[in-house]
Design a protein around this motif. Structure first.
Motif, PDB file in Angstrom:
ATOM      1  N   LYS A   1       3.550   7.948   4.204  1.00  0.00           N
ATOM      2  CA  LYS A   1       2.913   7.113   5.222  1.00  0.00           C
ATOM      3  C   LYS A   1       2.483   5.803   4.562  1.00  0.00           C
ATOM      4  CE  LYS A   1      -0.750   7.192   8.736  1.00  0.00           C
ATOM      5  NZ  LYS A   1      -1.872   7.988   9.296  1.00  0.00           N
TER       6      LYS A   1
ATOM      7  N   THR B   1       4.620  -2.821   6.788  1.00  0.00           N
ATOM      8  CA  THR B   1       5.266  -1.976   7.787  1.00  0.00           C
ATOM      9  C   THR B   1       6.422  -2.681   8.482  1.00  0.00           C
ATOM     10  OG1 THR B   1       3.616  -2.625   9.449  1.00  0.00           O
ATOM     11  CG2 THR B   1       3.172  -0.629   8.152  1.00  0.00           C
TER      12      THR B   1
ATOM     13  N   LYS C   1       0.799  -1.214   0.000  1.00  0.00           N
ATOM     14  CA  LYS C   1       0.000   0.000   0.000  1.00  0.00           C
ATOM     15  C   LYS C   1       0.833   1.267   0.000  1.00  0.00           C
ATOM     16  CE  LYS C   1      -4.453  -0.918  -0.064  1.00  0.00           C
ATOM     17  NZ  LYS C   1      -5.375  -0.299  -0.998  1.00  0.00           N
TER      18      LYS C   1
ATOM     19  N   GLN D   1       1.000   1.764   4.813  1.00  0.00           N
ATOM     20  CA  GLN D   1       0.063   0.972   5.593  1.00  0.00           C
ATOM     21  C   GLN D   1      -0.020  -0.442   5.041  1.00  0.00           C
ATOM     22  OE1 GLN D   1      -3.465   3.367   4.681  1.00  0.00           O
ATOM     23  NE2 GLN D   1      -4.324   1.614   3.580  1.00  0.00           N
ATOM     24  N   ASN D   2      -0.637  -1.311   5.800  1.00  0.00           N
ATOM     25  CA  ASN D   2      -0.849  -2.695   5.373  1.00  0.00           C
ATOM     26  C   ASN D   2      -2.202  -2.834   4.694  1.00  0.00           C
ATOM     27  OD1 ASN D   2       1.610  -3.576   6.559  1.00  0.00           O
ATOM     28  ND2 ASN D   2       0.606  -3.563   8.569  1.00  0.00           N
TER      29      ASN D   2
ATOM     30  N   LYS E   1      -5.288  -2.121   6.462  1.00  0.00           N
ATOM     31  CA  LYS E   1      -4.759  -1.468   7.666  1.00  0.00           C
ATOM     32  C   LYS E   1      -4.623  -2.425   8.852  1.00  0.00           C
ATOM     33  CE  LYS E   1      -6.880   2.893   6.222  1.00  0.00           C
ATOM     34  NZ  LYS E   1      -7.804   4.007   6.583  1.00  0.00           N
TER      35      LYS E   1
ATOM     36  N   LYS F   1       0.085  -0.830  12.216  1.00  0.00           N
ATOM     37  CA  LYS F   1      -0.893  -0.490  11.180  1.00  0.00           C
ATOM     38  C   LYS F   1      -0.285   0.468  10.168  1.00  0.00           C
ATOM     39  CE  LYS F   1      -5.036   0.267  12.600  1.00  0.00           C
ATOM     40  NZ  LYS F   1      -6.255   0.891  13.180  1.00  0.00           N
ATOM     41  N   TYR F   2       0.518   1.422  10.658  1.00  0.00           N
ATOM     42  CA  TYR F   2       1.145   2.404   9.779  1.00  0.00           C
ATOM     43  C   TYR F   2       2.634   2.483  10.087  1.00  0.00           C
ATOM     44  CZ  TYR F   2      -3.688   4.120   9.350  1.00  0.00           C
ATOM     45  OH  TYR F   2      -5.032   4.225   9.140  1.00  0.00           O
ATOM     46  N   SER F   3       3.398   2.929   9.084  1.00  0.00           N
ATOM     47  CA  SER F   3       4.810   3.223   9.284  1.00  0.00           C
ATOM     48  C   SER F   3       5.186   4.311   8.295  1.00  0.00           C
ATOM     49  CB  SER F   3       5.671   1.977   9.061  1.00  0.00           C
ATOM     50  OG  SER F   3       7.029   2.253   9.347  1.00  0.00           O
ATOM     51  N   SER F   4       5.829   5.370   8.780  1.00  0.00           N
ATOM     52  CA  SER F   4       6.178   6.498   7.922  1.00  0.00           C
ATOM     53  C   SER F   4       7.681   6.568   7.736  1.00  0.00           C
ATOM     54  CB  SER F   4       5.682   7.807   8.527  1.00  0.00           C
ATOM     55  OG  SER F   4       4.273   7.814   8.609  1.00  0.00           O
TER      56      SER F   4
END
Length: 578
Positions: A369, A393, A246, A371-372, A375, A361-364
């Motif tokens: 940003k 992530t 994503k 996401q999986n 999410k 769920k998120y990693s920036s």
């Protein structure tokens, strides 16, 4: 040079005009000189006392047309290019084409016989000889020219168009005599059976590439013909997502259209037919047939099957027979790239199969940003679980610990990718993992960013894992021409290789690849991938896997999840290997 056949007057050029009026005859070797007679047809244009303005506006008479044609045809026949060109409305363009008449086209011993003028037009019959090295054939056709008044002084001149030289010549074409394309090849499968597009529809680009590379080496000879070719090509020669993916969407990828080749042009006269050579490939007839059937049932699909321990390509197929995505495609591979990324992380000690590895769920990173899919997040997940679930992530979170060129080095040094040095025997794209910074570097870890692959590349990735080291894929055995195959500069560490095999096996057993790989264990492994592409409503679905000594990969463009769409194609081929 093969069997010769004579070609009569070509392709409906019309009936021969009545041979009255203007006559050009008795040409000798080369363009030569000959008798040239004009039979009176009306008032002569000679001795005119008209002003320039009056001449510009005066209607053309039959005598005007005959006189202009006489000047042009007589000079053309004698080989006096300068005079013939000046007798046209575009001397510079005419000079180039008339020079090429004897040079590039090899036309000699020309004679012309003309009919009576009809308005501003005049038809003439051409008889000449086309010569190329030791070959020669008579040339006969009916031509036509028109006469206009020259803008500067109103004198009658031939209106220049390339079709004056030959009625089938278009405005952007020139005449050339020589080898027409590559020598043909009779391609054979590994058992000696002939490979044809009738039996294997998607092999068209492969067979063309074999002819280009092995036509003359295999004993074949190309056809020799007089052709109408694009003038610019002649001048150039003279100058010459889901499932865990994503990130931001990529721009539209190249799906692997056949390489652009210089236009072969249109044949106007055949001097010698082509004779085919013979070259044996590594393709397995039964597996190739199965691959053709599977992609035919799945639009926009492509697949490659190979033997891991040798690099032999056993099958390659595309649902679109005109687009060789399997071998030449350049597409973002999505999460199948995580096989290479995992090898890098394992070798660097940044991951271990049973060690806890973050899957938020998120990693920036770098301003993006990530996401999986849907999410999702996994708390206290191991790296093995994150790989099997295709957690984006889990990889993005490691970007800050990497140098910009770490992934590039892993791909090149261990997996032999992105060096443009594969010698497969046919045209291929060898993958690309460019050095990138910031967010694009992080995106590359999950098969987006600037990473580009095709099924051949990703089948090779699985083959490297299965065999334990890189073996360059090939479709023509190197013993055919003594060429050297590409080598990887180093192998993967044994500890990393063992863990990577465990990751792919677990994914095939209980992860996103479990459904298509059911029943194919225990010596197997797989990875799914989905790559979103800008401009597509659905992402490209990827699947790469191995079973025993066989590895395969498939992509189904604009489909969805790789396990659902590409997985069954790969599994069917692996199952057929026994």
């Amino acid at each position: 040079m093969g069997k010769r056949r004579r070609v009569p007057e070509r392709r409906g050029l019309g009936r021969r005009p009545a041979l009255t009026g203007l006559l050009v005859a008795a040409a000798v070797a080369g363009l030569g000189t000959g008798g040239y007679v004009v039979f009176g047809d009306g008032a002569s244009a000679a001795g005119s006392t008209q002003s320039t303005e009056e001449r510009r506006n005066a209607p053309l008479t039959a005598a005007d047309v005959s006189a202009a044609a006489e000047t042009f045809l007589a000079a053309w026949q004698k080989g006096d290019v300068a005079t013939a060109a000046r007798a046209t409305s575009d001397p510079e363009a005419a000079r180039v084409h008339l020079t090429g008449w004897t040079g590039e086209a090899g036309i000699t011993a020309a004679s012309f016989t003309a009919g009576r003028p009809k308005g501003d037009a005049l038809e003439f019959a051409v008889r000449a000889t086309v010569t190329h090295e030791k070959l020669s054939e008579p040339l006969a056709y009916d031509g036509r020219l028109t006469v206009v008044r020259r803008e500067t002084d109103g004198e009658p001149v031939v209106r220049w168009r390339p079709s004056v030289l030959h009625p089938e010549l278009k405005d952007d074409e020139r005449l050339v005599t020589g080898e027409a394309g590559s020598a043909p090849v009779t391609a054979l499968d590994r058992d000696g059976g002939e490979l044809t597009t009738a039996a294997y529809p998607s092999l068209g680009p492969v067979l063309e590439s074999l002819a280009e590379k092995y036509g003359e080496k295999s004993g074949g000879t190309p056809a020799v013909a007089l052709r109408a070719v694009p003038a610019d090509s002649l001048q150039a020669a003279e100058g010459s997502g889901k499932n865990g993916d994503k990130p931001p969407k990529e721009k539209k990828d190249e799906a692997g259209k056949a390489d652009g080749e210089e236009a072969e042009g249109r044949e106007l006269l055949l001097l010698a037919e082509a004779t085919p050579g013979e070259v044996r490939t590594t393709l397995h007839p039964g597996l190739q047939k199965l691959a053709e059937e599977k992609v035919a049932a799945k639009p926009r699909s492509s697949v490659v099957l190979m033997r891991a321990s040798t690099g032999e390509i056993l099958a390659t197929a595309n649902s679109d027979p005109e687009v060789d995505t399997a071998l030449r495609g350049s597409l973002a591979p999505g999460s199948t790239m995580k096989v290479i990324s995992s090898a890098m992380l394992l070798e660097k000690g940044l991951a271990a199969n049973d060690r806890e590895h973050p899957c938020p769920k998120y990693s920036s990173y770098g301003g993006w940003k990530f996401q999986n899919d849907d999410k999702f997040a996994m708390k206290d997940a191991s790296f093995k679980a994150s790989f099997a679930r295709s957690c984006n992530t889990a990889f993005i979170s490691q970007a800050e610990k990497l140098s910009d060129d770490d992934l590039t080095k892993e791909a090149q040094q261990v997996f032999g990718l992105g060096l443009n040095n594969w010698s497969v025997g046919v045209s291929t794209f060898d993958g690309a993992v460019p050095v990138q910074s910031d967010a694009p570097m992080a995106a590359s870890l999950i098969g987006q960013g600037g990473v580009r692959m095709n099924p051949l590349n990703m089948a090779s990735v699985s083959a490297t894992v299965a065999a334990g080291s890189f073996h360059q894929p090939y479709l023509v055995p190197p013993t055919v021409d003594g060429r050297a195959l590409a080598q990887a500069s180093r192998g993967m560490t044994s500890a990393a290789l063992g863990q990577l095999r465990e990751l792919m096996r677990y994914t095939a057993q209980a992860g996103t690849a479990a459904e298509p790989m059911a029943g194919l264990g225990p010596s197997y492994g797989a990875k799914t991938g989905t790559a979103e592409v800008e401009g597509q409503s659905k992402p490209n679905g990827w699947f790469t896997a191995y079973r025993g000594d066989f590895a395969a990969s498939a992509v189904v463009r604009e489909s969805g999840h790789g396990g659902e769409h590409a997985g069954p194609i790969v599994a069917a081929l692996l199952r057929a290997t026994g």
